[in-house]
Design an enzyme around this catalytic site. Structure first.
Site, mmCIF file in Angstrom:
data_model
loop_
_atom_site.group_PDB
_atom_site.id
_atom_site.type_symbol
_atom_site.label_atom_id
_atom_site.label_comp_id
_atom_site.label_asym_id
_atom_site.label_seq_id
_atom_site.Cartn_x
_atom_site.Cartn_y
_atom_site.Cartn_z
ATOM 1 N N PRO A 18 0.789 -1.229 0.000
ATOM 2 C CA PRO A 18 0.000 0.000 0.000
ATOM 3 C C PRO A 18 0.827 1.288 0.000
ATOM 4 C CG PRO A 18 -0.138 -1.139 2.119
ATOM 5 C CD PRO A 18 0.520 -2.077 1.158
ATOM 6 N N ASN A 19 0.309 2.241 -0.722
ATOM 7 C CA ASN A 19 0.859 3.608 -0.825
ATOM 8 C C ASN A 19 2.127 3.708 -1.676
ATOM 9 O OD1 ASN A 19 -1.139 4.874 0.939
ATOM 10 N ND2 ASN A 19 -0.171 3.681 2.554
ATOM 11 N N ARG A 26 5.355 10.916 -2.615
ATOM 12 C CA ARG A 26 5.093 10.564 -1.214
ATOM 13 C C ARG A 26 6.353 10.783 -0.362
ATOM 14 N NH1 ARG A 26 4.803 4.378 1.073
ATOM 15 N NH2 ARG A 26 4.280 4.925 3.218
ATOM 16 N N TYR A 31 11.401 8.601 0.881
ATOM 17 C CA TYR A 31 11.286 7.586 -0.166
ATOM 18 C C TYR A 31 11.888 7.987 -1.509
ATOM 19 C CZ TYR A 31 8.142 5.503 3.225
ATOM 20 O OH TYR A 31 7.627 4.957 4.379
ATOM 21 N N ASN A 84 7.958 -5.624 -1.440
ATOM 22 C CA ASN A 84 7.977 -4.540 -0.463
ATOM 23 C C ASN A 84 6.562 -4.505 0.114
ATOM 24 O OD1 ASN A 84 7.932 -2.248 1.059
ATOM 25 N ND2 ASN A 84 8.974 -0.953 -0.447
ATOM 26 N N ALA A 87 3.377 -1.018 4.675
ATOM 27 C CA ALA A 87 2.896 -1.076 6.068
ATOM 28 C C ALA A 87 2.489 -2.491 6.482
ATOM 29 C CB ALA A 87 1.732 -0.106 6.252
ATOM 30 N N HIS A 90 4.523 -4.847 8.926
ATOM 31 C CA HIS A 90 4.585 -4.766 10.382
ATOM 32 C C HIS A 90 3.464 -5.525 11.091
ATOM 33 C CE1 HIS A 90 7.583 -1.922 9.188
ATOM 34 N NE2 HIS A 90 6.691 -1.131 8.614
ATOM 35 N N ASP A 97 1.665 -15.680 5.799
ATOM 36 C CA ASP A 97 1.230 -17.065 5.590
ATOM 37 C C ASP A 97 1.148 -17.395 4.102
ATOM 38 O OD1 ASP A 97 1.081 -17.453 8.303
ATOM 39 O OD2 ASP A 97 -1.109 -17.397 8.415
ATOM 40 N N GLU A 108 12.544 -9.640 0.952
ATOM 41 C CA GLU A 108 11.791 -8.473 1.449
ATOM 42 C C GLU A 108 12.618 -7.214 1.200
ATOM 43 O OE1 GLU A 108 10.851 -8.893 5.602
ATOM 44 O OE2 GLU A 108 10.471 -6.750 5.825
ATOM 45 N N HIS A 110 12.754 -2.861 1.428
ATOM 46 C CA HIS A 110 12.220 -1.566 1.861
ATOM 47 C C HIS A 110 13.113 -0.470 1.317
ATOM 48 C CE1 HIS A 110 9.463 -3.529 4.553
ATOM 49 N NE2 HIS A 110 10.456 -4.321 4.896
ATOM 50 N N LEU A 111 12.492 0.571 0.837
ATOM 51 C CA LEU A 111 13.269 1.705 0.326
ATOM 52 C C LEU A 111 14.032 2.382 1.454
ATOM 53 C CD1 LEU A 111 10.283 2.836 -1.787
ATOM 54 C CD2 LEU A 111 12.512 2.358 -2.812
ATOM 55 N N SER A 112 13.340 2.599 2.558
ATOM 56 C CA SER A 112 13.959 3.275 3.694
ATOM 57 C C SER A 112 14.552 2.244 4.644
ATOM 58 C CB SER A 112 12.896 4.110 4.436
ATOM 59 O OG SER A 112 11.910 3.257 4.998
ATOM 60 N N ARG A 117 13.956 4.072 11.858
ATOM 61 C CA ARG A 117 12.760 4.922 11.886
ATOM 62 C C ARG A 117 11.946 4.645 13.163
ATOM 63 N NH1 ARG A 117 9.754 4.621 6.375
ATOM 64 N NH2 ARG A 117 8.697 6.417 7.336
ATOM 65 N N ARG A 121 8.128 0.398 13.107
ATOM 66 C CA ARG A 121 8.613 -0.099 11.809
ATOM 67 C C ARG A 121 9.775 -1.083 11.956
ATOM 68 N NH1 ARG A 121 5.988 3.311 8.111
ATOM 69 N NH2 ARG A 121 5.685 5.398 8.961
HETATM 70 C C1 DQA Z 1 8.443 0.873 3.472
HETATM 71 C C2 DQA Z 1 8.583 1.059 4.990
HETATM 72 C C3 DQA Z 1 7.248 0.835 5.699
HETATM 73 O O1 DQA Z 1 7.391 1.006 7.094
HETATM 74 C C4 DQA Z 1 6.214 1.815 5.198
HETATM 75 O O2 DQA Z 1 4.954 1.545 5.786
HETATM 76 C C5 DQA Z 1 6.113 1.850 3.703
HETATM 77 C C6 DQA Z 1 7.332 1.746 2.905
HETATM 78 C C7 DQA Z 1 9.738 1.209 2.706
HETATM 79 O O3 DQA Z 1 9.834 0.844 1.531
HETATM 80 O O4 DQA Z 1 10.636 1.845 3.267
HETATM 81 O O5 DQA Z 1 5.041 2.061 3.148
HETATM 82 O O6 DQA Z 1 8.133 -0.486 3.218
#
Ligand code: DQA
Length: 161
Positions: A18-19, A26, A31, A84, A87, A90, A97, A108, A110-112, A117, A121
């Site tokens: 999501p997002n 964003r 990011y 990725n 959210a 977490h 599953d 897995e 993550h950009l950040s 953080r 997270r």
């Molecule tokens: C994220 C880190 C997550 O905590 C956050 O909710 C995201 C992006 C990242 O790519 O850094 O939406 O997965």
């Protein structure tokens, strides 16, 4: 036809939670400015360089169920999954599953750097079922993951895919 499955191009599944459709605008300080379309296009180019027969099938969804449906549908035949979970990382046991059930390597991304953080997270429910987690390298993290999975396949099969 019996040969259809054998003739189909091998593929990697790339999933964005999501997002992540908002990348580019964003919270750019966290990011960056690269859009999701640019990230996916770079992955297609990278896979073509390393393993010309391998396709990249990418999906972004804001819906947990849509990601799970795609994992169930395309996961088992994939060479591996780059995800990725955003959210969902977490707290989504359902996503974890689904990934565990398909039995293909999961990386897995993550950009950040989620570990530097907010505390909520720091924990990933996905990490224990993943081969590994890449966090903090921006869009390059996805490229590391694709490169890793393709190298593993080439080692396993001792042939170029
Ligand atoms: C994220 C880190 C997550 O905590 C956050 O909710 C995201 C992006 C990242 O790519 O850094 O939406 O997965």
């Amino acid at each position: 036809m019996a040969n259809d499955a054998a003739n189909r191009a091998p593929y990697l599944l790339v999933l964005h939670g999501p997002n992540l459709n908002l990348l580019g605008t964003r919270e750019p300080a966290i990011y960056g400015r690269t859009t999701l379309a640019e990230i996916d296009a770079a992955l297609v180019r990278l896979a073509a360089q390393i393993a010309p027969r391998v396709e990249v099938r990418a999906l972004q969804s804001n819906y947990e169920g849509a990601l799970i449906d795609r994992i169930q549908q395309d996961g088992p035949a994939a060479l591996g999954i780059v995800i990725n979970p955003a959210a969902f990382t977490h707290y989504s046991i359902a996503l974890r599953d689904a990934l565990a059930a398909v039995g293909v390597p999961v990386v897995e991304v993550h950009l950040s750097n989620i570990h530097t953080r907010e505390e909520f997270r720091h924990h990933s429910v996905i990490a224990p079922i993943a081969v590994g987690q890449i966090a903090g390298f921006g869009p390059s993290g996805y490229e590391f993951a694709v490169r890793y999975l393709l190298e593993q396949v080439q080692e396993r099969t001792s042939t170029a895919v």
